[in-house]
Design a protein around this motif. Structure first.
Motif, PDB file in Angstrom:
ATOM      1  N   UNK A   1      12.844   8.936  -7.420  1.00 53.16           N
ATOM      2  CA  UNK A   1      11.978   7.976  -7.233  1.00 53.16           C
ATOM      3  C   UNK A   1      10.429   8.609  -7.202  1.00 53.16           C
TER       4      UNK A   1
ATOM      5  N   UNK B   1       8.688  10.114 -10.788  1.00 52.88           N
ATOM      6  CA  UNK B   1       8.272   8.368 -11.255  1.00 52.88           C
ATOM      7  C   UNK B   1       7.149   8.174 -10.840  1.00 52.88           C
ATOM      8  N   UNK B   2       7.323   8.075  -9.103  1.00 54.95           N
ATOM      9  CA  UNK B   2       6.124   7.367  -8.446  1.00 54.95           C
ATOM     10  C   UNK B   2       4.419   8.569  -9.705  1.00 54.95           C
TER      11      UNK B   2
ATOM     12  N   UNK C   1       3.470   8.583 -13.094  1.00 56.68           N
ATOM     13  CA  UNK C   1       2.812   7.213 -13.698  1.00 56.68           C
ATOM     14  C   UNK C   1       1.591   7.222 -12.664  1.00 56.68           C
TER      15      UNK C   1
ATOM     16  N   UNK D   1      -2.233   8.265 -14.846  1.00 55.36           N
ATOM     17  CA  UNK D   1      -2.659   7.142 -14.572  1.00 55.36           C
ATOM     18  C   UNK D   1      -4.399   7.757 -14.219  1.00 55.36           C
TER      19      UNK D   1
ATOM     20  N   UNK E   1      -4.137   2.298 -18.634  1.00 59.60           N
ATOM     21  CA  UNK E   1      -2.261   1.817 -18.555  1.00 59.60           C
ATOM     22  C   UNK E   1      -2.058   2.721 -19.543  1.00 59.60           C
TER      23      UNK E   1
ATOM     24  N   UNK F   1       0.048   5.632 -18.861  1.00 55.32           N
ATOM     25  CA  UNK F   1       0.456   4.901 -17.861  1.00 55.32           C
ATOM     26  C   UNK F   1       1.933   4.932 -19.290  1.00 55.32           C
ATOM     27  N   UNK F   2       2.195   4.045 -19.875  1.00 54.89           N
ATOM     28  CA  UNK F   2       2.639   3.667 -21.625  1.00 54.89           C
ATOM     29  C   UNK F   2       3.225   4.972 -22.506  1.00 54.89           C
TER      30      UNK F   2
ATOM     31  N   UNK G   1       5.796   7.079 -20.855  1.00 53.38           N
ATOM     32  CA  UNK G   1       7.425   6.398 -20.374  1.00 53.38           C
ATOM     33  C   UNK G   1       8.158   6.495 -21.977  1.00 53.38           C
TER      34      UNK G   1
ATOM     35  N   UNK H   1      11.464   0.912 -15.186  1.00 49.89           N
ATOM     36  CA  UNK H   1      10.196   2.350 -14.705  1.00 49.89           C
ATOM     37  C   UNK H   1       9.702   0.939 -16.091  1.00 49.89           C
ATOM     38  N   UNK H   2      10.128   0.176 -17.315  1.00 48.70           N
ATOM     39  CA  UNK H   2       8.974   0.105 -18.173  1.00 48.70           C
ATOM     40  C   UNK H   2       8.888  -1.580 -17.575  1.00 48.70           C
TER      41      UNK H   2
ATOM     42  N   UNK I   1       5.750  -0.955 -15.026  1.00 48.62           N
ATOM     43  CA  UNK I   1       4.611  -0.617 -16.366  1.00 48.62           C
ATOM     44  C   UNK I   1       3.697  -2.008 -16.617  1.00 48.62           C
ATOM     45  N   UNK I   2       5.093  -2.458 -16.749  1.00 44.41           N
ATOM     46  CA  UNK I   2       4.439  -4.018 -17.234  1.00 44.41           C
ATOM     47  C   UNK I   2       3.581  -4.675 -15.723  1.00 44.41           C
TER      48      UNK I   2
ATOM     49  N   UNK J   1       1.777  -3.201 -13.158  1.00 46.11           N
ATOM     50  CA  UNK J   1       1.106  -2.466 -12.501  1.00 46.11           C
ATOM     51  C   UNK J   1      -0.446  -3.490 -12.505  1.00 46.11           C
ATOM     52  N   UNK J   2      -0.626  -3.830 -13.591  1.00 47.34           N
ATOM     53  CA  UNK J   2      -1.782  -4.643 -13.601  1.00 47.34           C
ATOM     54  C   UNK J   2      -1.998  -5.504 -13.380  1.00 47.34           C
TER      55      UNK J   2
ATOM     56  N   UNK K   1      -1.494  -1.865  -8.205  1.00 50.58           N
ATOM     57  CA  UNK K   1      -0.924  -0.728  -7.801  1.00 50.58           C
ATOM     58  C   UNK K   1       0.588  -0.521  -6.829  1.00 50.58           C
TER      59      UNK K   1
ATOM     60  N   UNK L   1       5.043  -0.441  -7.174  1.00 52.09           N
ATOM     61  CA  UNK L   1       6.010   0.749  -7.093  1.00 52.09           C
ATOM     62  C   UNK L   1       6.515   1.069  -6.119  1.00 52.09           C
TER      63      UNK L   1
ATOM     64  N   UNK M   1       9.348  -1.148  -7.782  1.00 52.17           N
ATOM     65  CA  UNK M   1      10.182  -0.022  -8.334  1.00 52.17           C
ATOM     66  C   UNK M   1      10.913   0.802  -7.354  1.00 52.17           C
ATOM     67  N   UNK M   2      10.639   1.589  -6.489  1.00 54.23           N
ATOM     68  CA  UNK M   2      11.671   2.348  -5.746  1.00 54.23           C
ATOM     69  C   UNK M   2      12.348   1.429  -5.234  1.00 54.23           C
TER      70      UNK M   2
ATOM     71  N   UNK N   1      -9.504   4.926  -9.048  1.00 59.34           N
ATOM     72  CA  UNK N   1      -9.561   3.430  -8.635  1.00 59.34           C
ATOM     73  C   UNK N   1      -8.432   2.897  -9.361  1.00 59.34           C
ATOM     74  N   UNK N   2      -7.152   3.094  -8.519  1.00 56.07           N
ATOM     75  CA  UNK N   2      -6.228   2.383  -8.702  1.00 56.07           C
ATOM     76  C   UNK N   2      -5.870   1.055  -8.853  1.00 56.07           C
ATOM     77  N   UNK N   3      -5.490   0.368  -9.972  1.00 56.37           N
ATOM     78  CA  UNK N   3      -5.231  -0.548 -10.550  1.00 56.37           C
ATOM     79  C   UNK N   3      -4.554  -1.466  -9.034  1.00 56.37           C
TER      80      UNK N   3
END
Lengths: 511, 151
Positions: A395, A398-399, A402, A406, A412, A415-416, A419, B86-87, B90-91, B93-94, B98, B102, B105-106, B143-145
């Motif tokens: 994990x 993964x973090x 990603x 980014x 994004x 990131x896609x 993936x 993971x997919x 990614x969807x 995050x926005x 962030x 995450x 996710x973890x 600048x993270x989302x």
């Protein structure tokens, strides 16, 4: 002799308290950046620019140079331990270093890369000190035809990375070249294969692609089985964590060859450390007596690209300092920094501002020593990361992957890419399609295409332009030899098999 | 592996054919190569190599091309689950930002898929996303989302 005198003056300046402090700051920051995927020296140096104008030009440039070469040390760490190349030039380190880690030799791999990085970095700074004007003149003679034939040599190395199936390897290489054509065409400005989207105008980012194909795909392969304990065996005793004498001896030749390849390739604007490390890797495989060991955790296969990667740093500074031509993104920002300080890079920089240039060069010697002193004791610490249970490690990977991708462009889409190519990479592993040819072709393809079209524009479409210079001819001959090698080996193997079958047949008929 | 290679060959042959069609929309050559030159050459090469792969496998026997270790259903299930998580991350995050994404996710990977409830697992859920946020977002100023929670 004059260079030695100027260098000693440079050391006197670089060894002052303030400048020494900034050498260490830059080298440390560079190492951290190199370890983290995605973040590269260009972005961080750009962030540091506002800070650097508050200090003296010499100190600011010393710090930024420290970030530049410090990142080379760190980039291979995650490539070896976790199969995450911190930057594109660390991909060969992932190809050879990660299998070494899987065999329980992570510490040895890290030790070898640290020592090789130090040697290559020192060689390149010595070459920068004494050969800068000469090498700059040779680099000026490198036009599009020479550049194209050199890149063609690099791409031809796909045959050496193809693995068990040549056809699948070639398909992977051709696919890599094709994916690299997505985006705006560099010559005509036309968008190619963007399907009407804005995000594809910039093409596919290389780091996102490699993190997907290597890091994410590796995780998917490993999670097939339930992830209980630690993934790899890590020795406890310090002696077993360090490289053996035999391993260090086997690294000597590749380090020397890689250093020269890296330094020279680094001087070519646009070629970069990525092209240097791949060229060194494939050259080493070509000259090796045991090419079948490459890809299985082979020390020469790890040493050569690491040496090239670090030696390219000194080489990249030559066109920047002597001609004012940046070789890549990082040197472009360094060029910006030089102009910000009121310094005009070019042939007169060495004569007009020796008090700035020579301390920078001297600081690179100091920085190399500092980096090897900092990194060697950290080897057991880094290697101990592999003792963590895999369900904690993956994990984290993964973090980091990603967020790292980014951070490249702040979008994004990257990131896609990571993936999607992670899933594709998993599929490729399962069906035996190697990723290395795809990655190599993806890097070198755009450089080769641009140089080809420039060359043919210069010659009005005549291919004879590639036969006009001795350098081009030499690269073309090497390319033919490179392509012929696997086929001649296959032919020899087939002849041997046929001969031994004939022998068996004649013995049986005698009976 | 022979049958797998045949399927792979067909897939890449279709890929190559599609790209030949796409490349035909660009100028191929007019004294010098145009933007369609290299893509067309490569697409034709991929198509040709794929056909070669299919033909050699059809004419050869099973032993010549190695063995294909097909993943078991359970293994594919784990890979599918991790890929799916993971997919979805990614969807999200926005949408969520962030940090919350995450953490989710973890947590999903460790508690949902690995079914591990050890101290190490809890620490990983708490530490890793925050450490990554601090390193990239705070220390390096990326600048993270952000989401509705502002992180």
């Amino acid at each position: 002799m004059e260079a030695l005198q100027l260098l000693s003056d440079g050391f006197a300046t670089a060894l002052s308290g303030e400048n020494l402090f900034w050498v260490l700051v830059g080298a440390t920051l560079g190492t951290i950046i190199g370890i983290l995927p995605g973040l590269g020296p260009p972005g961080v140096i750009a962030i540091l620019l506002p800070i650097s104008v508050t200090i003296s030009p010499t100190a600011g440039l010393i710090m930024m140079a420290g970030v530049f070469y410090g990142a080379k040390y760190g980039g291979s760490t995650t490539a070896i331990l976790l199969n995450i190349p911190g930057d594109s030039n660390a991909v060969p380190a992932a190809i050879e270093g990660y299998p070494l880690a899987q065999k329980g030799r992570a510490g040895a791999a890290l030790g070898i890369t640290t020592i090789v990085s130090f040697v290559a970095g020192t060689v390149s700074v010595i070459a920068l000190t004494f050969l800068a004007p000469v090498v700059a003149r040779i680099a000026l003679n490198f036009g599009p035809p020479e550049f194209f034939t050199l890149m063609l040599l690099g791409i031809a190395a796909v045959v050496l990375l193809a693995g068990d199936s040549m056809v699948k390897g070639l398909i992977a290489g051709a696919t890599g070249l094709l994916l690299a054509t997505i985006g705006v065409d560099a010559v005509t400005g036309l968008p190619r294969f963007t399907f009407g989207t804005i995000v594809l105008l910039d093409g596919i980012d290389f780091v996102a692609l490699t993190i997907g194909l290597y890091a994410v795909a590796e995780i998917l392969v490993n999670v097939e089985k339930k992830t209980g304990g630690q993934m790899f065996k890590v020795p406890r005793r310090l002696r077993e964590l360090l490289p053996t004498k035999a391993e260090l001896r086997s690294a000597v030749g590749p380090t020397i060859r890689g250093s020269f390849i890296g330094f020279f390739t680094g001087t070519l604007p646009g070629a970069g450390a990525t092209a240097a490390s791949f060229l060194a890797y494939t050259t080493e495989k070509r000259v090796s007596k045991t090419p079948e060991k490459f890809g299985t955790g082979h020390v020469p296969g790890l040493s050569a690209p690491e040496a090239a990667n670090n030696a390219a740093t000194g080489g990249a500074l030559i066109p920047l300092l002597t001609l004012g031509i940046p070789g890549g993104a990082t040197t472009a920002i360094l060029l910006g920094a030089l102009i910000l300080y009121g310094l005009q890079p070019g042939p007169l920089l060495f004569t007009d501002h020796p008090d700035v240039v020579w301390p920078i060069i001297a600081s690179m010697y100091i920085g190399n020593v500092a980096l090897v002193i900092m990194n060697l004791p950290l080897i057991p610490v880094f290697a101990s990361i592999l003792r963590l249970p895999y369900y904690v490690l993956y994990p984290t990977i993964v973090v980091l992957s990603l967020v790292g991708v980014f951070s490249i462009n702040g979008r994004m889409f990257d990131v896609w890419i990571a993936v999607i190519f992670g899933i594709i990479g998993y599929g490729m592993r399962k069906v035996g399609i190697p990723a290395a040819p795809l990655v190599l072709a993806f890097v070198l393809g755009p450089l080769a295409e641009r140089a080809l079209r420039q060359s043919l524009t210069m010659s009005d479409g005549s291919l004879f332009i590639f036969l006009r210079s001795p350098l081009s001819i030499a690269f073309l001959i090497l390319t033919v030899l490179m392509i012929a090698t696997p086929f001649t080996s296959m032919l020899k193997k087939t002849k041997k098999e046929v001969a031994s079958e004939a022998d068996v047949g004649s013995i049986e008929s005698d009976d | 592996m022979r049958k797998v290679d045949i399927v792979v060959g067909f897939f890449f042959a279709c890929f190559g054919a599609y790209w030949i069609w796409q490349s035909s929309r660009f100028e191929f050559i007019d004294v010098v190569p145009g933007p369609g030159f290299l893509p067309m050459v490569l697409a034709v090469a991929i198509f040709g190599l794929s056909v070669l792969l299919v033909v050699t496998r059809l004419l050869g026997d099973d032993e010549s091309f190695g063995t294909f270790k097909a993943p078991k259903l359970g293994e594919l299930g784990r890979v599918g689950a991790v890929s799916g998580v993971i997919v979805v991350a990614a969807l999200l995050i926005p949408v969520l930002g962030f940090l919350p994404t995450f953490v989710l996710l973890v947590a999903t990977l460790l508690f949902g898929i690995e079914r591990t409830f050890s101290v190490g697992a809890f620490l990983t859920v708490l530490v890793v996303p925050f450490a990554a946020y601090w390193l990239f977002g705070v220390m390096f100023g990326v600048r993270l989302p952000t989401g509705p929670l502002g992180v």
